[in-house]
Design a protein around this motif. Structure first.
Motif, mmCIF file in Angstrom:
data_model
loop_
_atom_site.group_PDB
_atom_site.id
_atom_site.type_symbol
_atom_site.label_atom_id
_atom_site.label_comp_id
_atom_site.label_asym_id
_atom_site.label_seq_id
_atom_site.Cartn_x
_atom_site.Cartn_y
_atom_site.Cartn_z
ATOM 1 N N GLN A 65 20.530 41.927 26.690
ATOM 2 C CA GLN A 65 20.488 42.985 25.679
ATOM 3 C C GLN A 65 19.147 43.014 24.962
ATOM 4 O O GLN A 65 18.760 44.049 24.434
ATOM 5 C CB GLN A 65 21.598 42.787 24.646
ATOM 6 C CG GLN A 65 22.897 43.420 25.030
ATOM 7 C CD GLN A 65 23.888 43.338 23.894
ATOM 8 O OE1 GLN A 65 23.932 42.363 23.152
ATOM 9 N NE2 GLN A 65 24.688 44.373 23.759
ATOM 10 N N LEU A 66 18.445 41.890 24.946
ATOM 11 C CA LEU A 66 17.148 41.839 24.285
ATOM 12 C C LEU A 66 16.065 42.580 25.065
ATOM 13 O O LEU A 66 15.085 43.040 24.483
ATOM 14 C CB LEU A 66 16.720 40.377 24.090
ATOM 15 C CG LEU A 66 17.645 39.511 23.246
ATOM 16 C CD1 LEU A 66 17.166 38.074 23.255
ATOM 17 C CD2 LEU A 66 17.735 40.046 21.832
ATOM 18 N N ARG A 67 16.238 42.705 26.380
ATOM 19 C CA ARG A 67 15.188 43.278 27.207
ATOM 20 C C ARG A 67 15.570 44.606 27.858
ATOM 21 O O ARG A 67 14.707 45.448 28.073
ATOM 22 C CB ARG A 67 14.814 42.271 28.285
ATOM 23 C CG ARG A 67 13.661 42.729 29.121
ATOM 24 C CD ARG A 67 12.950 41.578 29.695
ATOM 25 N NE ARG A 67 11.840 42.012 30.512
ATOM 26 C CZ ARG A 67 10.769 41.327 30.682
ATOM 27 N NH1 ARG A 67 10.638 40.176 30.099
ATOM 28 N NH2 ARG A 67 9.807 41.771 31.458
ATOM 29 N N TYR A 68 16.829 44.764 28.195
ATOM 30 C CA TYR A 68 17.278 45.959 28.902
ATOM 31 C C TYR A 68 18.112 46.840 27.973
ATOM 32 O O TYR A 68 18.501 46.416 26.887
ATOM 33 C CB TYR A 68 18.126 45.571 30.122
ATOM 34 C CG TYR A 68 17.396 44.725 31.120
ATOM 35 C CD1 TYR A 68 16.340 45.241 31.862
ATOM 36 C CD2 TYR A 68 17.753 43.400 31.343
ATOM 37 C CE1 TYR A 68 15.667 44.467 32.789
ATOM 38 C CE2 TYR A 68 17.094 42.615 32.265
ATOM 39 C CZ TYR A 68 16.051 43.158 32.983
ATOM 40 O OH TYR A 68 15.387 42.385 33.894
ATOM 41 N N THR A 69 18.393 48.052 28.433
ATOM 42 C CA THR A 69 19.287 48.916 27.673
ATOM 43 C C THR A 69 20.697 48.344 27.750
ATOM 44 O O THR A 69 20.999 47.488 28.585
ATOM 45 C CB THR A 69 19.281 50.351 28.244
ATOM 46 O OG1 THR A 69 19.815 50.325 29.569
ATOM 47 C CG2 THR A 69 17.882 50.940 28.238
ATOM 48 N N ARG A 70 21.545 48.834 26.867
ATOM 49 C CA ARG A 70 22.919 48.313 26.840
ATOM 50 C C ARG A 70 23.638 48.575 28.157
ATOM 51 O O ARG A 70 24.391 47.731 28.645
ATOM 52 C CB ARG A 70 23.676 48.935 25.671
ATOM 53 C CG ARG A 70 25.089 48.418 25.544
ATOM 54 C CD ARG A 70 25.686 48.804 24.206
ATOM 55 N NE ARG A 70 27.066 48.424 24.087
ATOM 56 C CZ ARG A 70 27.494 47.200 23.764
ATOM 57 N NH1 ARG A 70 26.615 46.258 23.515
ATOM 58 N NH2 ARG A 70 28.772 46.945 23.678
ATOM 59 N N ARG A 71 23.404 49.732 28.735
ATOM 60 C CA ARG A 71 24.056 50.081 29.997
ATOM 61 C C ARG A 71 23.589 49.165 31.128
ATOM 62 O O ARG A 71 24.394 48.708 31.939
ATOM 63 C CB ARG A 71 23.765 51.538 30.332
ATOM 64 C CG ARG A 71 24.462 52.034 31.563
ATOM 65 C CD ARG A 71 24.227 53.506 31.742
ATOM 66 N NE ARG A 71 24.931 53.994 32.897
ATOM 67 C CZ ARG A 71 24.952 55.244 33.266
ATOM 68 N NH1 ARG A 71 24.308 56.153 32.562
ATOM 69 N NH2 ARG A 71 25.611 55.622 34.332
ATOM 70 N N GLU A 72 22.298 48.896 31.183
ATOM 71 C CA GLU A 72 21.769 48.010 32.220
ATOM 72 C C GLU A 72 22.265 46.583 32.028
ATOM 73 O O GLU A 72 22.660 45.918 32.993
ATOM 74 C CB GLU A 72 20.245 48.033 32.201
ATOM 75 C CG GLU A 72 19.629 49.331 32.658
ATOM 76 C CD GLU A 72 18.139 49.403 32.446
ATOM 77 O OE1 GLU A 72 17.518 50.307 33.031
ATOM 78 O OE2 GLU A 72 17.592 48.565 31.684
ATOM 79 N N ALA A 73 22.262 46.113 30.782
ATOM 80 C CA ALA A 73 22.737 44.760 30.509
ATOM 81 C C ALA A 73 24.216 44.612 30.855
ATOM 82 O O ALA A 73 24.632 43.590 31.415
ATOM 83 C CB ALA A 73 22.504 44.411 29.040
ATOM 84 N N LYS A 74 24.985 45.631 30.555
ATOM 85 C CA LYS A 74 26.413 45.593 30.862
ATOM 86 C C LYS A 74 26.656 45.598 32.367
ATOM 87 O O LYS A 74 27.514 44.875 32.870
ATOM 88 C CB LYS A 74 27.092 46.796 30.208
ATOM 89 C CG LYS A 74 28.576 46.749 30.187
ATOM 90 C CD LYS A 74 29.093 47.936 29.392
ATOM 91 C CE LYS A 74 30.579 47.935 29.302
ATOM 92 N NZ LYS A 74 31.085 49.091 28.570
ATOM 93 N N ALA A 75 25.882 46.398 33.094
ATOM 94 C CA ALA A 75 26.027 46.460 34.551
ATOM 95 C C ALA A 75 25.638 45.139 35.204
ATOM 96 O O ALA A 75 26.335 44.646 36.107
ATOM 97 C CB ALA A 75 25.185 47.597 35.109
#
Length: 154
Positions: A65-75
């Motif tokens: 979550q610190l580096r990617y968007t929430r959607r990317e981090a969740k995926a």
């Protein structure tokens, strides 16, 4: 730090956390009489594997979550949660073979009186193999998520 190296380091850390927790759980339950019941042992092992993967997944989601968007981090975290138990169980099959290959040069060099290098090599090969299998899936999921986001924006 590039995107792929950041992803590889975080996935390797999460796999290390997962493997250490799983081994700790297995080693803690060995002295108890629960082992005599195969079904109970299997249920405890599956539950422990899911709990350890859940803790590693929570950790990896917070780091991403610190580096990617929430959607990317969740995926990525979802892909890690799905593939890591399968990668860990697949890696167990190769751990003893690779552990022997990793331990052989150290045994020739140090000539220990105990067989400490082979279990250590098996553990290292387990973490490395699980990390690379999980990393490959996480990179693919990140690529697909970014592709889907670009498609939706267009």
């Amino acid at each position: 730090m590039s995107d792929n190296s950041f992803l590889l380091i975080r996935v390797a850390e999460a796999c290390l956390i997962n493997t250490v927790l799983w081994f700790a759980l297995v080693l803690l339950t060995l002295p108890f009489k629960i082992i005599s019941f195969d079904s109970v042992w299997g249920i405890l092992l599956a539950t422990g594997l899911c709990l350890c993967c859940g803790m590693a997944d929570w950790w990896i989601f917070r780091k991403f979550q610190l580096r990617y968007t929430r959607r990317e981090a969740k995926a990525i975290a979802t892909a890690f949660a799905v593939i890591t138990p399968m990668a860990l169980l697949t890696s167990v099959l190769f751990a003893m073979l690779l552990g022997g290959y990793i331990a052989h040069p150290f045994e020739l060099l140090f000539r220990p009186k105990t067989d400490i290098f082979e279990p250590t090599g098996a553990f290292v090969s387990l973490v490395v193999t699980t990390s690379f299998l999980s990393f490959a899936v996480c990179v693919f999921v990140l690529w697909m998520t970014r592709l889907i986001q670009k498609t939706q924006q267009a």
